[in-house]
Design a protein around this motif. Structure first.
Motif, PDB file in Angstrom:
ATOM      1  N   GLY A  29       0.777  -0.965  -0.185  1.00  8.83           N
ATOM      2  CA  GLY A  29      -0.044  -0.043  -0.058  1.00  8.83           C
ATOM      3  C   GLY A  29       1.065   1.041   0.078  1.00  8.83           C
ATOM      4  N   ILE A  30       0.293   2.514   0.384  1.00 10.36           N
ATOM      5  CA  ILE A  30       1.101   3.658   0.400  1.00 10.36           C
ATOM      6  C   ILE A  30       1.535   3.947   1.632  1.00 10.36           C
ATOM      7  CG2 ILE A  30       0.650   6.054   0.265  1.00 10.36           C
ATOM      8  CD1 ILE A  30      -1.503   5.559  -1.602  1.00 10.36           C
ATOM      9  N   GLU A  31       2.863   4.294   1.894  1.00 14.08           N
ATOM     10  CA  GLU A  31       3.537   4.547   2.872  1.00 14.08           C
ATOM     11  C   GLU A  31       4.175   5.931   2.992  1.00 14.08           C
ATOM     12  OE1 GLU A  31       7.582   3.010   4.809  1.00 14.08           O
ATOM     13  OE2 GLU A  31       6.777   1.857   3.391  1.00 14.08           O
ATOM     14  N   VAL A  32       3.825   6.691   4.105  1.00 13.44           N
ATOM     15  CA  VAL A  32       4.203   8.147   4.211  1.00 13.44           C
ATOM     16  C   VAL A  32       5.071   7.939   5.431  1.00 13.44           C
ATOM     17  CG1 VAL A  32       3.567  10.416   4.894  1.00 13.44           C
ATOM     18  CG2 VAL A  32       2.052   9.048   3.573  1.00 13.44           C
ATOM     19  N   ASP A  33       6.408   8.462   5.148  1.00 16.73           N
ATOM     20  CA  ASP A  33       7.462   8.533   5.957  1.00 16.73           C
ATOM     21  C   ASP A  33       7.751   9.974   6.401  1.00 16.73           C
ATOM     22  OD1 ASP A  33       9.523   7.774   7.786  1.00 16.73           O
ATOM     23  OD2 ASP A  33      10.662   7.132   6.569  1.00 16.73           O
ATOM     24  N   PRO A  34       7.211  10.440   7.788  1.00 13.18           N
ATOM     25  CA  PRO A  34       7.338  11.715   7.928  1.00 13.18           C
ATOM     26  C   PRO A  34       8.929  12.189   8.549  1.00 13.18           C
ATOM     27  CG  PRO A  34       6.275  10.712   9.819  1.00 13.18           C
ATOM     28  CD  PRO A  34       6.635   9.809   8.619  1.00 13.18           C
ATOM     29  N   ARG A  35       9.857  11.141   8.878  1.00 12.93           N
ATOM     30  CA  ARG A  35      11.289  11.257   9.156  1.00 12.93           C
ATOM     31  C   ARG A  35      12.007  12.054   7.975  1.00 12.93           C
ATOM     32  NH1 ARG A  35      13.017   5.697  10.415  1.00 12.93           N
ATOM     33  NH2 ARG A  35      12.282   5.355   8.329  1.00 12.93           N
ATOM     34  N   SER A  36      12.919  12.768   8.618  1.00 15.96           N
ATOM     35  CA  SER A  36      14.017  13.532   7.822  1.00 15.96           C
ATOM     36  C   SER A  36      15.222  12.499   7.333  1.00 15.96           C
ATOM     37  CB  SER A  36      14.330  14.707   8.327  1.00 15.96           C
ATOM     38  OG  SER A  36      15.511  14.302   9.309  1.00 15.96           O
TER      39      SER A  36
END
Length: 89
Positions: A29-36
């Motif tokens: 699925g779709i994965e959003v990674d908010p880490r820099s």
């Protein structure tokens, strides 16, 4: 008015992803990674150090061929108490 709502929705969707550092689309699925990138690099280094520590521990255990396990059984009023100790000569 009918044209304004889709344009507003499109603007909200376009600006909502601005906070994510990476967006991946894969078989799960779709994965959003908010880490820099720096945070990801730090975590990668931590995992690398943990693997090296585990590898070193495994090598130390393999080098100790003359070790044995001593089990001591003591009788108490409440029953048997077993203690196991690893002894290396």
């Amino acid at each position: 008015m009918k044209r304004f709502i889709p344009v507003l929705l499109a603007a909200l969707v376009a600006t909502g992803g601005a906070y994510a550092q990476s967006i991946n689309i894969g078989p799960g699925g779709i994965e959003v990674d908010p880490r820099s990138q720096r945070d990801r690099a730090v975590e990668r280094d931590i995992r690398r150090e943990e693997r090296a520590r585990e590898r070193a521990r495994y090598e130390r255990v393999r080098e100790r061929d003359n070790c044995r396990t001593v089990t001591t059984i003591r009788e108490t009023r409440r029953g048997e108490v077993r203690s196991t100790e690893r002894v290396c000569d």
